[in-house]
Design a protein around this motif. Structure first.
Motif, PDB file in Angstrom:
ATOM      1  N   GLY A   1       0.777  -1.231   0.000  1.00  0.00           N
ATOM      2  CA  GLY A   1       0.000   0.000   0.000  1.00  0.00           C
ATOM      3  C   GLY A   1       0.806   1.276   0.000  1.00  0.00           C
ATOM      4  O   GLY A   1       2.027   1.276  -0.112  1.00  0.00           O
ATOM      5  N   ASP A   2       0.079   2.383   0.133  1.00  0.00           N
ATOM      6  CA  ASP A   2       0.585   3.750  -0.029  1.00  0.00           C
ATOM      7  C   ASP A   2       1.118   3.963  -1.441  1.00  0.00           C
ATOM      8  O   ASP A   2       2.309   4.173  -1.674  1.00  0.00           O
ATOM      9  CB  ASP A   2       1.625   4.100   1.035  1.00  0.00           C
ATOM     10  N   LEU A   3       0.182   3.937  -2.378  1.00  0.00           N
ATOM     11  CA  LEU A   3       0.500   4.150  -3.784  1.00  0.00           C
ATOM     12  C   LEU A   3       0.619   5.625  -4.124  1.00  0.00           C
ATOM     13  O   LEU A   3       1.250   5.969  -5.132  1.00  0.00           O
ATOM     14  CB  LEU A   3      -0.582   3.513  -4.667  1.00  0.00           C
ATOM     15  N   VAL A   4       0.050   6.496  -3.301  1.00  0.00           N
ATOM     16  CA  VAL A   4      -0.140   7.894  -3.678  1.00  0.00           C
ATOM     17  C   VAL A   4       0.610   8.857  -2.752  1.00  0.00           C
ATOM     18  O   VAL A   4       1.140   8.462  -1.725  1.00  0.00           O
ATOM     19  CB  VAL A   4      -1.640   8.250  -3.678  1.00  0.00           C
ATOM     20  N   ASP A   5       0.626  10.127  -3.174  1.00  0.00           N
ATOM     21  CA  ASP A   5       1.182  11.280  -2.436  1.00  0.00           C
ATOM     22  C   ASP A   5       2.703  11.396  -2.595  1.00  0.00           C
ATOM     23  O   ASP A   5       3.418  10.394  -2.596  1.00  0.00           O
ATOM     24  CB  ASP A   5       0.829  11.245  -0.948  1.00  0.00           C
ATOM     25  N   PHE A   6       3.156  12.652  -2.722  1.00  0.00           N
ATOM     26  CA  PHE A   6       4.565  13.075  -2.649  1.00  0.00           C
ATOM     27  C   PHE A   6       5.341  13.001  -3.957  1.00  0.00           C
ATOM     28  O   PHE A   6       6.481  13.466  -4.013  1.00  0.00           O
ATOM     29  CB  PHE A   6       5.320  12.332  -1.538  1.00  0.00           C
ATOM     30  N   ALA A   7       4.775  12.438  -5.000  1.00  0.00           N
ATOM     31  CA  ALA A   7       5.358  12.493  -6.346  1.00  0.00           C
ATOM     32  C   ALA A   7       4.194  12.531  -7.331  1.00  0.00           C
ATOM     33  O   ALA A   7       3.068  12.139  -6.985  1.00  0.00           O
ATOM     34  CB  ALA A   7       6.284  11.313  -6.609  1.00  0.00           C
ATOM     35  N   PRO A   8       4.415  12.995  -8.559  1.00  0.00           N
ATOM     36  CA  PRO A   8       3.286  13.366  -9.421  1.00  0.00           C
ATOM     37  C   PRO A   8       2.625  12.248 -10.209  1.00  0.00           C
ATOM     38  O   PRO A   8       1.745  12.523 -11.026  1.00  0.00           O
ATOM     39  CB  PRO A   8       3.920  14.387 -10.378  1.00  0.00           C
ATOM     40  N   TRP A   9       3.001  10.979  -9.982  1.00  0.00           N
ATOM     41  CA  TRP A   9       2.463   9.903 -10.808  1.00  0.00           C
ATOM     42  C   TRP A   9       1.485   9.018 -10.060  1.00  0.00           C
ATOM     43  O   TRP A   9       1.448   7.801 -10.285  1.00  0.00           O
ATOM     44  CB  TRP A   9       3.611   9.043 -11.341  1.00  0.00           C
ATOM     45  N   GLY A  10       0.662   9.576  -9.201  1.00  0.00           N
ATOM     46  CA  GLY A  10      -0.264   8.757  -8.429  1.00  0.00           C
ATOM     47  C   GLY A  10      -1.185   7.923  -9.300  1.00  0.00           C
ATOM     48  O   GLY A  10      -1.355   6.721  -9.073  1.00  0.00           O
ATOM     49  N   ASN A  11      -1.787   8.537 -10.312  1.00  0.00           N
ATOM     50  CA  ASN A  11      -2.685   7.795 -11.204  1.00  0.00           C
ATOM     51  C   ASN A  11      -1.941   6.700 -11.959  1.00  0.00           C
ATOM     52  O   ASN A  11      -2.428   5.569 -12.073  1.00  0.00           O
ATOM     53  CB  ASN A  11      -3.354   8.747 -12.192  1.00  0.00           C
ATOM     54  N   GLU A  12      -0.766   7.027 -12.449  1.00  0.00           N
ATOM     55  CA  GLU A  12       0.005   6.058 -13.222  1.00  0.00           C
ATOM     56  C   GLU A  12       0.436   4.873 -12.360  1.00  0.00           C
ATOM     57  O   GLU A  12       0.435   3.721 -12.817  1.00  0.00           O
ATOM     58  CB  GLU A  12       1.228   6.730 -13.842  1.00  0.00           C
ATOM     59  N   VAL A  13       0.794   5.135 -11.113  1.00  0.00           N
ATOM     60  CA  VAL A  13       1.178   4.045 -10.209  1.00  0.00           C
ATOM     61  C   VAL A  13      -0.016   3.132  -9.946  1.00  0.00           C
ATOM     62  O   VAL A  13       0.095   1.898 -10.015  1.00  0.00           O
ATOM     63  CB  VAL A  13       1.736   4.618  -8.890  1.00  0.00           C
ATOM     64  N   ILE A  14      -1.169   3.719  -9.639  1.00  0.00           N
ATOM     65  CA  ILE A  14      -2.370   2.920  -9.408  1.00  0.00           C
ATOM     66  C   ILE A  14      -2.681   2.062 -10.628  1.00  0.00           C
ATOM     67  O   ILE A  14      -2.963   0.859 -10.514  1.00  0.00           O
ATOM     68  CB  ILE A  14      -3.568   3.833  -9.073  1.00  0.00           C
ATOM     69  N   GLU A  15      -2.602   2.658 -11.802  1.00  0.00           N
ATOM     70  CA  GLU A  15      -2.937   1.927 -13.021  1.00  0.00           C
ATOM     71  C   GLU A  15      -1.919   0.837 -13.327  1.00  0.00           C
ATOM     72  O   GLU A  15      -2.283  -0.234 -13.843  1.00  0.00           O
ATOM     73  CB  GLU A  15      -3.082   2.918 -14.176  1.00  0.00           C
ATOM     74  N   ARG A  16      -0.652   1.062 -12.987  1.00  0.00           N
ATOM     75  CA  ARG A  16       0.356   0.018 -13.181  1.00  0.00           C
ATOM     76  C   ARG A  16       0.038  -1.182 -12.289  1.00  0.00           C
ATOM     77  O   ARG A  16       0.116  -2.331 -12.726  1.00  0.00           O
ATOM     78  CB  ARG A  16       1.748   0.567 -12.863  1.00  0.00           C
TER      79      ARG A  16
END
Length: 248
Positions: free
Chosen positions: A36-51
């Motif tokens: 977990g903790d896919l989001v926050d602190f760098a600009p690719w939150g959506n891309e990380v979730i989708e990966r």
């Protein structure tokens, strides 16, 4: 022999995640899990979730995922400097504004815990995955914690090994009963001096479990540059460079 990979705390850092995923693939490890903790602190939150979605990686709900999924309020933490407090509020608000509704829905459906059982010959290995602890996804458990804390978690979960993230500091601890507590560190926002992307390989046979922390370099300067060009505060670029910022 079975090998599984476990990683955590990507925090929107897609370049670091891609390096970790490539290393796992090159090692021929087919089973991988995210804490977990896919989001926050760098600009690719959506891309990380989708990966994570596209690769069908089983993933837990970290405290940052929960906050973004359900639009929970942000409270200052006493351990943070005023500079980090201000940056944290801005960075989390950036995620709340930019993570798509579809991806927030994905985050909202993530499980809190995951228990694995592997049968090797006549031996069953039980592996407990948590973001930070059994009761909470926002508890800070460091290597310096008393052994009884981890022993109680192992007993409560009836596990041979428990794996956690959340603190961004990796460690492996084995106890007298041969059971393990392991922190796999952070992919995208390591608080270790080297700032490398960290993940865990577990090797299982019918006699033992062997944990190995793997740490990898990734295109740091390009990552930093893109953070500086985004709406994420430059504080997090300086952090990845290990410049003078609070790491707690």
């Amino acid at each position: 022999m079975i090998q599984i990979a476990v990683f955590s705390d990507v925090h929107g850092n897609l370049p670091a995640l891609d390096v970790v995923l490539k290393d796992i693939e090159q090692r021929g490890i087919h089973q991988k899990f995210c804490l977990g903790d896919l989001v926050d602190f760098a600009p690719w939150g959506n891309e990380v979730i989708e990966r994570i979605q596209n690769l069908n990686v089983p993933c837990l709900m970290g405290n940052h995922d929960e906050r973004i999924a359900f639009d929970l309020p942000v409270f200052p933490l006493s351990k943070h400097s005023q500079e980090e407090t201000n940056a944290r509020f801005i960075a989390i608000d950036h995620s709340k504004q930019h993570i798509t509704e579809e991806n927030k829905k994905f985050l909202s459906g993530l499980p809190f815990h995951l228990k694995l059982n592997y049968k090797m010959g006549s031996k069953h290995w039980n592996i407990q995955l948590v973001h930070s602890s059994l009761e909470s996804n926002d508890t800070y458990l460091y290597e310096s914690e008393g052994d009884e804390v981890f022993m109680n978690m192992l007993e409560d979960s009836k596990a041979d090994l428990i794996v956690m993230g959340h603190t961004h500091l990796s460690f492996t601890k084995q106890f007298e009963n041969k059971k393990w507590a392991v922190n796999c560190g952070s992919v995208g926002r390591s608080k270790e001096e080297n700032r490398l992307a960290s993940y865990l390989i577990l090797t299982l046979d019918d006699e033992k479990i062997v944990p190995e922390i793997v740490q990898l370099s990734y295109p740091l300067e390009e990552t930093v540059r893109q953070i500086e060009e985004s709406g994420v505060p430059n504080y997090y670029a300086a952090f990845l460079r290990n410049e003078k910022v609070s790491i707690l």
